[in-house]
Design an enzyme around this catalytic site. Structure first.
Site, mmCIF file in Angstrom:
data_model
loop_
_atom_site.group_PDB
_atom_site.id
_atom_site.type_symbol
_atom_site.label_atom_id
_atom_site.label_comp_id
_atom_site.label_asym_id
_atom_site.label_seq_id
_atom_site.Cartn_x
_atom_site.Cartn_y
_atom_site.Cartn_z
ATOM 1 N N SER A 97 108.777 1.474 -30.792
ATOM 2 C CA SER A 97 109.532 0.203 -31.053
ATOM 3 C C SER A 97 110.270 0.298 -32.361
ATOM 4 O O SER A 97 110.258 1.183 -33.052
ATOM 5 C CB SER A 97 108.155 -0.882 -31.191
ATOM 6 O OG SER A 97 107.564 -0.508 -32.614
ATOM 7 N N HIS A 98 111.210 -0.603 -32.399
ATOM 8 C CA HIS A 98 112.161 -0.750 -33.670
ATOM 9 C C HIS A 98 111.392 -0.473 -34.790
ATOM 10 O O HIS A 98 111.651 0.054 -35.784
ATOM 11 C CB HIS A 98 113.038 -2.070 -33.527
ATOM 12 C CG HIS A 98 113.994 -1.989 -34.645
ATOM 13 N ND1 HIS A 98 113.741 -2.792 -35.690
ATOM 14 C CD2 HIS A 98 115.301 -1.463 -34.623
ATOM 15 C CE1 HIS A 98 114.844 -2.620 -36.365
ATOM 16 N NE2 HIS A 98 115.949 -1.735 -35.851
#
Length: 140
Positions: A97-98
């Site tokens: 994920s970011h």
């Protein structure tokens, strides 16, 4: 609730597995918010500090130097806040994920995929983020 989550993209980006869904369901509405919040150990390190719950990218300007970012999810538009924070905690997210990737780039501890950090943790709470174990402890 599905018995199996087999899509690797869902697991890596969003941190959604059958185990996480069951853990989120077990903690929904439980407790008074004091204690531990668990998720994925996304970036190593341990930091204690003051939490800042941010519910929208429009509010990242409220984050103060060395606070611990607690949010639902991040995206590239959240990038400017990472040089300022001491650690990141998100409700949603997996290892790719970011929040996880950017925290690793900056060398910040991160726990993602907690499911309930933004409801269990309040702005101003003192918390310990353990990016080695995936545990966020609400100290006070």
């Amino acid at each position: 609730m599905p018995e199996v989550i087999s899509d690797p993209t869902v697991q890596l980006l969003w941190g959604i597995t059958a185990d996480r869904l069951h853990a989120w369901a077990a903690t929904a509405g439980a407790g008074d918010g004091v204690g531990d919040v668990s998720g994925y150990a996304a970036s190593p390190g341990v930091v204690e500090g003051v939490a800042r719950v941010v519910r929208s990218v429009d509010d990242i300007g409220t984050v103060q130097q060395d606070e611990i970012l607690v949010c639902s999810v991040t995206a590239p538009s959240w990038g400017p806040v990472f040089p300022k924070i001491a650690a990141a905690v998100s409700d949603i997210g997996g290892m790719m994920s970011h929040a996880a990737i950017v925290a690793r780039e900056y060398g910040l501890p991160a726990v993602v995929g907690t499911g309930n950090a933004t409801s269990a943790i309040k702005t101003g709470d003192c918390v310990r983020v353990d990016g080695n174990t995936g545990i966020v402890t609400i100290l006070s």
